[in-house]
Every structure is written in structure tokens, then in C-alpha cells.
Design an enzyme around this catalytic site. Structure first.
Site, PDB file in Angstrom:
ATOM      1  N   ILE A 215       0.830  -1.210   0.000  1.00  0.00           N
ATOM      2  CA  ILE A 215       0.000   0.000   0.000  1.00  0.00           C
ATOM      3  C   ILE A 215       0.861   1.254   0.000  1.00  0.00           C
ATOM      4  O   ILE A 215       0.670   2.167  -0.819  1.00  0.00           O
ATOM      5  CB  ILE A 215      -0.947   0.008   1.210  1.00  0.00           C
ATOM      6  N   SER A 236      11.963  -3.598   9.753  1.00  0.00           N
ATOM      7  CA  SER A 236      13.337  -4.015   9.481  1.00  0.00           C
ATOM      8  C   SER A 236      13.994  -3.009   8.548  1.00  0.00           C
ATOM      9  O   SER A 236      13.975  -3.185   7.319  1.00  0.00           O
ATOM     10  CB  SER A 236      13.361  -5.420   8.862  1.00  0.00           C
ATOM     11  N   GLY A 296      -4.501   1.812   7.274  1.00  0.00           N
ATOM     12  CA  GLY A 296      -4.039   0.471   7.617  1.00  0.00           C
ATOM     13  C   GLY A 296      -5.034  -0.269   8.478  1.00  0.00           C
ATOM     14  O   GLY A 296      -5.988  -0.873   7.989  1.00  0.00           O
ATOM     15  N   ARG A 297      -4.828  -0.220   9.782  1.00  0.00           N
ATOM     16  CA  ARG A 297      -5.713  -0.880  10.738  1.00  0.00           C
ATOM     17  C   ARG A 297      -6.054   0.073  11.868  1.00  0.00           C
ATOM     18  O   ARG A 297      -5.186   0.789  12.381  1.00  0.00           O
ATOM     19  CB  ARG A 297      -5.041  -2.140  11.302  1.00  0.00           C
ATOM     20  N   GLU A 326     -15.909  -1.061  14.190  1.00  0.00           N
ATOM     21  CA  GLU A 326     -16.576  -0.751  12.934  1.00  0.00           C
ATOM     22  C   GLU A 326     -17.888  -1.518  12.836  1.00  0.00           C
ATOM     23  O   GLU A 326     -17.915  -2.709  13.139  1.00  0.00           O
ATOM     24  CB  GLU A 326     -15.662  -1.097  11.754  1.00  0.00           C
ATOM     25  N   HIS A 345     -14.439   2.766   6.134  1.00  0.00           N
ATOM     26  CA  HIS A 345     -13.583   1.658   5.693  1.00  0.00           C
ATOM     27  C   HIS A 345     -13.931   1.276   4.248  1.00  0.00           C
ATOM     28  O   HIS A 345     -14.016   0.096   3.895  1.00  0.00           O
ATOM     29  CB  HIS A 345     -13.741   0.436   6.609  1.00  0.00           C
ATOM     30  N   ALA A 347     -12.361   3.140   1.540  1.00  0.00           N
ATOM     31  CA  ALA A 347     -11.400   3.799   0.657  1.00  0.00           C
ATOM     32  C   ALA A 347     -10.982   2.891  -0.495  1.00  0.00           C
ATOM     33  O   ALA A 347     -10.554   3.372  -1.552  1.00  0.00           O
ATOM     34  CB  ALA A 347     -10.164   4.239   1.452  1.00  0.00           C
TER      35      ALA A 347
END
Length: 384
Positions: A215, A236, A296-297, A326, A345, A347
Site C-alpha cells: 500500500i 526491518s 491500515g488498521r 466498525e 472503511h 477507501a
């Protein structure tokens, strides 16, 4: 030796992914371990044999799909020669299928009932060798993964990449919304005000990406086209910039990234490590003129801390497409925060949403049939 990488024509042209982006190195290593298992190799070979057998009159490849009957995804379910889908959202329905004992793959389509997966797996684990999540996020399947897949050689894949383009567009749209002062323009138009204000530009501004998965790689490409400076936070940092960002930071340096950014785009997965990742300290580190965007979340954001930051004008604004709960309850204080854009939610809920999800699933199916690495393997330990 590990299986060869997929040929260039295997990469989805819709998503315009580069070969090196198909798999994270860490996940690739986990997959090599998985693929080296004789049991998995035997099952992959059997899938290939079954698929070929169908063409000459043999049995279909049987896929159990956990999804509600009114799922949008079911309306565009592909008609693939050699594949039979068993659709259900409870065990009563699945047990009505005579082919259930021959199930070779399991597909979970939200908002299917994740609790069904454990009971289903008990019925098919002897024949199934592959589980796929239609969505990229697998946090909703954490319990099932921990109980049944963590110590198993069965690969888990997801819908990574299917919806990245639309989410990147959403991020840039909200950036331009604040940058160009769209609400001010709308008010001026409504009230017939000739307001010759100085128009800002995004060129030269810094966008900070929380997470550098598919994303945010798409987001970075769009930001690059606008001439923005791009910095990214990744678990990382030794993996480097991958040629799409200017600089990377590790999680321990997130306050530095936030302090430098004019716009922050979070596409973090939902894991124990990222829960409330963005909280009071993080919002305090941001510029007062900065905008926070979450695609994202929802669990990665401390919503109370975000409300405080918005209402105290500690940051300029926010755009949110994901939430802890949600649908977002009408009692949530987020609705009344200053300078916030809220979407349901959706998008990535484009007209071709379901087709894109199926395309990724089919890419993984073909990989198994051709005895190649799955395209969107999930690192079960990391949770993405």
C-alpha cells in the site's frame, strides 16, 4: 533449492508490481522452509495433477469458501475450469457438501464468520494444503492462525496488492484536501466570497509512511510524482529503501520520522506490536501543521489520544478510514473532532473491488498448479 521466482508476465499488470515487491525477503525465507517440506511438495504436486486431470475428465480442485451468502465477492466469483467452490458461513452448510472431504484449499472472505474456520479446518486439514485471506489484513484470523497454522507447513496467503492503488489514491486525495484548503474553497463558493488566498503546494513537502508494504509503496510512487520528499518507517530498516523512498527509519526512531513529516500515512498491519502504535507521544512529536492519515488498521491508533491532538490543534487534521470498532459508533468522540475526515472503511471499495481480490487469489492458485512459490505469502509469526 528454492523454487524459481515467477516470470515477468505473472506479475499483475493491474497493480503494476515489480518482481522484487511480490514477497518480503523474510516471508520468502519462511516460504522456502515451508516449500521444502515433503508433505507440502506432495500436496502441491497433487493439486497440479488434479487440475490437469479435470481437463481430461478428472476431479475438480475443491475450494471451501467461508463467506456470507450476500457477499459482494460471491457475485463475481470466477468460473474456473477444474475448480469447484463450496460456499458457506456455518458448518451446517459445509457438511451438506459431499465434496467437503476432498477440500484442498480454504478461502476466507470477510465479513465471513472467522469462528467457522477452526471447525472447518478439523474437517479438511487432512486434504487442504493452502489457506487464503481475501483481504490483506489477517489480524481478524489471528486466533485461527495461532491454533491451526502457526506450527503447520500449510502456507497462508492474502489479498496483498489487490487494493493498494485505490488506497494510495485516497491518501493523496486527503493530502490535497488539506493542502489546497478544500473546505475553505467550498465555503467561499457557497457564500460568494472572492478570497484570493495564497495556495499551498505539496511539492517539496515531506510525507512520512508508517509501514512500507504494498500500500505505502503505491503511495510513495504517487507522492514522488508530486515532487514530495518520502521517508518511511519499517520494522526491518536493513531492508532499505527498495528504490521507492528517500530514507527509512526503524520502529525505535518513529518520533524522528513523525517530527520531520508534513503528512503521515499509516498503513501498518494490526499486530500486538502495532496496537496503539500511534499515541500521545507520537502525536506530540508531529508538527502542528501536520496531517495524520490512517488506511491500515484501526487498532494501530489510540483514538482518545488522536482526539486530544485534534481538538487541542496539536496537529492540523486527520483522515481516517479504519477504526477500533466498525461501524464507528455514533457515540465515538471522533465524529465531533476538529478537522477530521471520516470514511466507512471504504477507501478501497471500488467498482472492481471484488474482481481485484479474485485476481490475486487466482495468481496464487496458478502458482500452486505450476509448482511455483505462492505470490502473496504471509509471515504467520509477524502477522502480515
Amino acid at each position: 533449492p528454492p523454487p524459481p521466482p515467477p516470470p515477468p508476465d505473472f506479475v499483475s499488470s493491474l497493480q503494476d508490481r515489480e518482481k522484487q515487491e511480490i514477497m518480503l525477503p523474510r516471508a520468502a525465507q519462511a516460504l522456502r522452509t515451508t516449500m521444502s517440506s515433503p508433505a507440502v511438495a506432495t500436496r502441491i504436486a497433487k493439486l497440479s495433477t488434479d487440475a490437469k486431470a479435470k481437463i481430461s475428465g478428472g476431479d475438480d480442485v475443491v475450494v471451501a469458501v467461508v463467506a456470507p451468502s450476500d457477499s459482494v465477492a460471491l457475485k463475481t466469483m470466477p468460473d474456473i475450469k477444474g475448480v469447484t467452490f463450496l460456499v458457506g458461513n456455518d458448518m451446517k452448510r459445509f457438511k451438506e457438501y459431499n465434496l467437503l472431504p476432498k477440500t484442498q484449499a480454504v478461502l476466507f472472505v470477510p465479513p465471513g464468520d472467522p469462528s467457522v474456520l477452526s471447525n472447518l479446518w478439523t474437517e479438511v486439514k487432512g486434504t487442504a494444503f493452502w489457506v487464503h485471506s481475501f483481504f490483506a489484513g489477517v489480524d481478524g484470523l489471528a486466533g485461527f492462525i495461532k491454533a491451526h497454522l502457526m506450527d503447520s507447513s500449510v502456507p497462508l496467503t492474502n489479498g496483498r496488492g489487490a487494493f493498494s492503488s485505490s488506497l494510495a489514491e485516497y491518501a493523496m486525495t486527503t493530502i490535497l484536501h488539506y493542502n489546497k484548503q478544500v473546505p475553505r474553497i467550498q465555503d467561499n463558493t457557497k457564500n460568494k466570497i472572492w478570497d484570493k488566498f495564497v495556495m499551498d503546494v505539496v511539492k517539496g513537502k515531506t510525507i512520512g509512511l508508517l509501514g512500507l508494504g504494498d500500500i505505502n509503496k503505491h503511495t510513495a510512487r504517487l507522492a514522488r510524482a508530486f515532487g514530495m520528499k518520502i521517508i518511511a518507517l519499517r520494522r526491518s530498516p536493513k531492508k532499505g529503501t527498495e528504490g521507492v523512498v528517500d530514507k527509512v527509519y526503524g520502529y525505535e526512531d518513529r518520533l524522528k520520522l513523525l517530527a520531520e513529516s508534513d503528512y503521515v500515512v499509516s498503513a501498518l498491519p494490526g499486530t500486538p506490536e502495532t496496537t496503539n502504535f500511534c499515541g500521545e507521544k507520537e502525536f506530540s512529536a508531529m508538527k502542528k501543521t501536520a496531517v495524520f492519515i490512517n488506511i491500515g488498521r484501526g487498532v494501530t491508533v489510540d483514538e482518545k489520544a488522536l482526539c486530544t491532538a485534534l481538538n487541542s490543534e496539536e496537529i492540523r487534521g486527520a483522515a481516517l478510514d479504519v477504526f477500533w470498532t466498525e461501524p464507528l459508533p455514533k457515540t465515538s468522540p471522533l465524529w465531533d473532532c476538529k478537522n477530521v475526515l471520516i470514511t466507512a472503511h471504504n477507501a478501497d471499495l471500488t467498482v472492481d473491488y471484488a474482481q481485484l481480490g479474485w485476481k490475486v487469489w487466482e495468481e496464487n492458485l496458478r502458482a500452486f498448479q505450476e509448482e511455483r512459490m505462492p505470490v502473496t505469502i504471509v509471515d504467520k509469526t509477524a502477522g502480515y
